[in-house]
Design a protein around this motif. Structure first.
Motif, PDB file in Angstrom:
ATOM      1  N   ARG A  28      72.226  39.522  35.575  1.00  0.00           N
ATOM      2  CA  ARG A  28      72.217  38.910  36.902  1.00  0.00           C
ATOM      3  C   ARG A  28      71.642  37.493  36.861  1.00  0.00           C
ATOM      4  NH1 ARG A  28      69.752  42.624  39.238  1.00  0.00           N
ATOM      5  NH2 ARG A  28      67.650  41.692  39.208  1.00  0.00           N
TER       6      ARG A  28
ATOM      7  N   VAL B  41      70.521  44.625  33.046  1.00  0.00           N
ATOM      8  CA  VAL B  41      71.185  44.271  34.317  1.00  0.00           C
ATOM      9  C   VAL B  41      70.549  43.029  34.922  1.00  0.00           C
ATOM     10  CG1 VAL B  41      71.638  45.021  36.682  1.00  0.00           C
ATOM     11  CG2 VAL B  41      71.961  46.603  34.765  1.00  0.00           C
ATOM     12  N   ALA B  42      69.190  43.019  34.851  1.00  0.00           N
ATOM     13  CA  ALA B  42      68.487  41.847  35.417  1.00  0.00           C
ATOM     14  C   ALA B  42      68.824  40.592  34.632  1.00  0.00           C
ATOM     15  CB  ALA B  42      66.975  42.097  35.409  1.00  0.00           C
TER      16      ALA B  42
ATOM     17  N   GLN C  60      67.989  49.503  30.410  1.00  0.00           N
ATOM     18  CA  GLN C  60      69.213  49.239  31.165  1.00  0.00           C
ATOM     19  C   GLN C  60      68.950  48.308  32.337  1.00  0.00           C
ATOM     20  OE1 GLN C  60      71.995  50.438  29.997  1.00  0.00           O
ATOM     21  NE2 GLN C  60      73.355  49.589  31.573  1.00  0.00           N
ATOM     22  N   GLN C  61      67.836  48.539  33.035  1.00  0.00           N
ATOM     23  CA  GLN C  61      67.499  47.667  34.162  1.00  0.00           C
ATOM     24  C   GLN C  61      67.221  46.242  33.689  1.00  0.00           C
ATOM     25  OE1 GLN C  61      64.203  49.554  36.097  1.00  0.00           O
ATOM     26  NE2 GLN C  61      65.482  51.170  37.069  1.00  0.00           N
ATOM     27  N   ARG C  62      66.569  46.153  32.516  1.00  0.00           N
ATOM     28  CA  ARG C  62      66.293  44.811  31.999  1.00  0.00           C
ATOM     29  C   ARG C  62      67.599  44.086  31.668  1.00  0.00           C
ATOM     30  NH1 ARG C  62      63.609  46.189  27.948  1.00  0.00           N
ATOM     31  NH2 ARG C  62      61.565  46.316  28.957  1.00  0.00           N
TER      32      ARG C  62
ATOM     33  N   THR D  49      66.203  53.821  30.756  1.00  0.00           N
ATOM     34  CA  THR D  49      66.422  53.281  32.111  1.00  0.00           C
ATOM     35  C   THR D  49      65.830  51.892  32.245  1.00  0.00           C
ATOM     36  OG1 THR D  49      66.342  55.528  32.986  1.00  0.00           O
ATOM     37  CG2 THR D  49      66.066  53.739  34.554  1.00  0.00           C
ATOM     38  N   GLN D  50      64.620  51.731  31.693  1.00  0.00           N
ATOM     39  CA  GLN D  50      63.977  50.411  31.758  1.00  0.00           C
ATOM     40  C   GLN D  50      64.773  49.376  30.974  1.00  0.00           C
ATOM     41  OE1 GLN D  50      59.988  50.458  30.371  1.00  0.00           O
ATOM     42  NE2 GLN D  50      59.479  48.399  31.082  1.00  0.00           N
TER      43      GLN D  50
END
Length: 880
Positions: free
Chosen positions: A864, A860-861, A856-858, A853-854
């Motif tokens: 972005r 996405v960030a 994946q969030q990284r 999850t971390q």
């Protein structure tokens, strides 16, 4: 080499003569075995023999109501007072006459003992060592013949007796003003049993002829007083009639008969609480009746010989039967009609034995043709093979696999499978011969047997069962065979005074003979196979170097093995050459010692390098056997011969005892039975492969001597103030081992759990190392139970591993006793492993999920941020 071998157990015999007794809890049965006492634990399924010996065979024993004191009496009336829990003899006493019955009172204050025509009441001795612990309370007379039975009332105020004068009498322990005793007459044979009912309103008596009488108390007129009153009236010449006094008398209320085809009653027992009467007959049949209605519950045949003794446990559920003619002990549950225990020794002498490779089992062969396997840990026989039709002379376990081989006089060699318990191979010869010995090669592929009539050695293949070869060369009966542990060389000894070496697997080895000065009886290889020992008829043990064919030493054992003088010997024991030789020898596990036994009461252990006698064990102190005394008393010699060998069966009072059924042509009985005394001798000795014990096949049975301590001393038995406060005080003083053991003695789980959790992790190793072995089973059970409820996983694992590390040797040697606890520990650790595996897998998956999850969030960030940068660049371009 250790020599502190102590008597451990007597396995080959379960019952000889005398009465049986249950412990107060009803879970164990106490059986007299010769001059020893064996205890069979019916719950734990194990047996042990108490370490003391009476002077002669035990004929009567009694256990106190609290199970603390045991009294055993032999044939001559000599008694031993024993602390039953500690297994220690407290006192020796002589009643001076043969004892027929002996009973403790229900309150434990008195001991009633029959003394010919009298009954003696003694005060129960204490536990301390006193100069004269037996104090006579009172002597009771009245019978005109021997008293054979006595029983107490429930309140211990009265007791009732049965006698050969065909009467039964009721006595009071203390003198009562209105009680003068009672005489119950009416039987036509010996009264074998008499008891009070539970409510004390009835009395039941059983005669030897199969009659059961029920007696009740009735109120009647006093005839004698009426006659006296009539006389006085005549003198006074008055017409006044005096009032007749009324007195209570015992009268017959009912008479019942067992009607078992004229079978005589031999043994009886009565359980007052359940009103059960158990009767054993001389035909091997026993019956159970419910009184007072005389309702027959069971009538079964359990033996071919008479039932010598019968008893009932305190709860009335189990019945114990003993047959002295067969040496049989049975415990039967009458409600479910099933056996709790069924054990029987060899009917005749035990002739040979062999240890299994792990030392857990011993196989014995007897002159009755039976092969029995005994568990050395429990002392029980777990399988019996009856395939042979004649005596078994030799036994050998295969070095590999669960197989035992046997040689018999019936001309067969049989192989038995110890997994399926069956005879899977039988080896025979073209012409019938009698086998005296056998040997199995280390690989288990070849079995050899020597004959006593054709002087040949036969070789078979175990896989195919075919006869491979016949080795000839001996000029006398072959007495022993042995395979070399390191090579395929076979050594054979014979009565032609030679030991010959054979190459069974080839003809490369030239046949070599080692000459001796006398007949060779037994041989044994040293474990390394380099030295061969041979015992001869002149009492010598000769050692040979097998490789060089040279004699490297000898032992002169005539004086060491010399036993006592027999009753029929014409010369003293010192001048008699009979029996002064070894019939069985065996090396120790390390080869440094040699154990030897023969037709004597001694077993000798020698040091092989120095050829010196290290220790001599006396296998028995039983004076009932012949050859035990060094010097005979001349008063026992009569014109007809020794007093002990006189046949006095014609003087017995009972007709069935006087009848001689041993002559040819009779319908019943064994034609080979004779009036002889058993001779103290050892037919076989073997060391355990582990070196921790050795066994001897003797006249009394299978004697096992061990280095293991069977009696574990517990110093906390001497401590009286074991309370929770004392335990917590010891815990506060950091006496962790003391507090833990005291909590086990107290038996309260919350206190034990608190002490267990309070012990620091650093002290676990020290506490487990110093923990007494007596509390090892309790500690393991507690750890197993605590694993299921305690969240301290590492703490419990440290306890378990530390216990196994420091007490692993003891646990392995007593694996049968700790089997259930170790299985529980294995299940507990397996469950803990599963739980830990589940938790670890869940945590692993959770961590992986969080990491993914971390990541994946990284991503996405980053995407972005990259999009924002790209947008800013586009905006800048538009502005420009």
């Amino acid at each position: 080499m250790k020599l502190n071998y102590q008597f451990s157990n007597l396995c080959g015999t379960v019952y000889k003569r005398g009465n049986l007794a249950f412990t107060p809890d009803g879970n164990s049965v106490v059986s007299p075995v010769g001059n020893r006492v064996s205890v069979f634990d019916l719950i734990s399924n194990k047996s042990f023999t108490l370490p003391f010996e009476n002077r002669k065979d035990i004929v009567r024993l009694a256990l106190s109501p609290n199970g603390a004191l045991l009294i055993t009496v032999d044939e001559d009336g000599r008694a031993l007072l024993v602390n039953f829990q500690r297994k220690v003899v407290l006192h020796h006493f002589n009643f001076k006459t043969p004892v027929h019955d002996m009973q403790f009172s229900p309150n434990g204050r008195y001991l009633a003992v029959t003394n010919d025509k009298h009954v003696d009441i003694w005060r129960t001795p204490g536990f301390t060592l006193e100069f004269a612990p037996f104090v006579l309370h009172r002597k009771y007379v009245g019978h005109y013949d021997d008293v054979v039975h006595l029983a107490w009332s429930a309140d211990s105020r009265f007791f009732i007796t049965g006698s050969k004068d065909m009467t039964s009498r009721i006595y009071s322990v203390d003198r009562l003003e209105d009680f003068h005793g009672a005489v119950l007459t009416g039987h036509r044979d010996t009264v074998l049993g008499a008891w009070f009912s539970n409510d004390m309103k009835s009395v039941f008596t059983v005669g030897k002829d199969g009659a059961l009488f029920e007696w009740n108390m009735k109120e009647e007129m006093e005839d004698n007083l009426v006659e006296d009153a009539d006389v006085q009236n005549k003198k006074r010449k008055t017409t006044e009639e005096p009032a007749r006094p009324r007195v209570k008398r015992w009268r017959t209320a009912a008479r019942h008969y067992f009607l078992q085809n004229h079978a005589k009653v031999v043994s009886v027992a009565f359980h007052a609480s359940s009103n059960l009467l158990v009767v054993g007959f001389n035909s091997g049949i026993f019956g159970i009746w419910e009184l007072p209605d005389f309702t027959s519950i069971h009538t079964l045949s359990i033996s071919q010989k008479k039932i010598t003794s019968v008893t009932i446990n305190p709860t009335g559920e189990w019945l114990a039967f003993g047959s002295s003619a067969l040496g049989q002990l049975l415990v039967w549950e009458w409600q479910s009609e099933s056996y709790i225990l069924k054990q029987q020794g060899h009917h005749h002498d035990m002739s040979c034995l062999s240890y299994s490779q792990d030392g857990q089992f011993v196989a014995t062969g007897g002159d009755d043709g039976k092969i029995k396997l005994w568990n050395t840990q429990t002392g029980f026989c777990f399988v019996t093979f009856n395939d042979h039709t004649a005596g078994v002379n030799s036994l050998e376990f295969a070095k590999q696999g669960q197989i035992v081989f046997s040689a018999s006089l019936d001309g067969t060699i049989r192989a038995f499978d110890l997994i399926r318990y069956r005879n899977f191979r039988t080896f025979t010869t073209p012409t019938p011969v009698q086998f005296s010995c056998l040997a199995v090669d280390p690989s288990g592929e070849v079995v050899c047997a020597g004959s006593s009539d054709t002087f040949e050695i036969f070789v078979w293949s175990v896989q195919t069962g075919k006869l491979l070869d016949i080795l000839t060369g001996h000029e006398g009966p072959v007495s022993h065979l042995a395979f070399s542990p390191s090579e395929g060389t076979l050594a054979s000894s014979s009565w032609d005074k030679t030991v010959r070496m054979w190459d069974v697997f080839g003809r490369d080895l030239a046949q070599e003979a080692f000459e001796h000065g006398s007949e060779v009886l037994s041989i044994a290889y040293r474990p390394d196979g380099k030295v061969l020992a041979a015992s001869t008829l002149d009492g010598q043990v000769t050692f040979w170097n097998v490789g060089e064919g040279k004699q490297v030493g000898s032992i002169e054992g005539r004086k060491d093995i010399a036993g006592g003088r027999r009753a029929a010997d014409r010369m003293t024991a010192a001048n008699n050459s009979a029996g002064k030789h070894f019939t069985s020898i065996c090396f120790t596990a390390d080869g440094s010692g040699l154990i030897a036994g023969g037709n004597s009461k001694y077993v000798c252990i020698y040091d092989v390098p120095t050829k010196v006698l290290l220790k001599r064990f006396q296998i028995s102190q039983n004076q009932s056997m012949d050859g035990m005394k060094e010097i005979l008393n001349s008063k026992n010699m009569t014109e007809a011969g020794p007093r002990d060998l006189l046949d006095d069966t014609g003087d017995l009072s009972d007709l069935e005892d006087r009848m001689d059924t041993t002559l040819p042509g009779v319908q019943k009985g064994d034609a080979s039975l004779r009036k002889t005394r058993p001779i103290a001798r050892t037919k076989g000795v073997r060391f355990s492969p582990t070196g921790r014990s050795w066994a001897a096949a003797s006249t009394e049975g299978l004697l096992i001597y061990s280095l293991d301590e069977t009696l574990l001393f517990d110093p906390f038995d001497l401590e009286m103030d074991i309370t929770p406060d004392a335990i917590f005080e010891a815990l506060a003083n950091q006496e962790h081992l003391r507090a833990l053991v005291m909590s086990f003695r107290l038996g309260e789980k919350p206190v034990t759990r608190k002490v267990y959790d309070a012990i620091p992790v650093d002290d676990i190793t020290l506490v487990t190392r110093e923990l007494p072995q007596k509390y090892l089973e309790r500690m393991l059970k507690f750890v197993v139970g605590h694993m299921e409820v305690s969240p301290r996983v590492q703490f419990n694992l440290m306890w378990a591993t530390s216990l196994l590390r420091h007490h692993g040797r003891y646990l392995k040697d007593h694996s049968h006793e700790f089997a259930s606890v170790l299985r529980g520990l294995q299940k507990g650790m397996a469950k803990m492993y599963e739980d830990m595996s589940t938790i670890c897998n869940d945590n692993t998956f959770a961590i992986q999920y969080m990491l993914n999850t971390q990541t994946q969030q990284r991503k996405v960030a980053e995407e972005r941020d990259a999009a924002e940068v790209q947008l800013e660049e586009v905006n800048m371009d538009m502005i420009i």
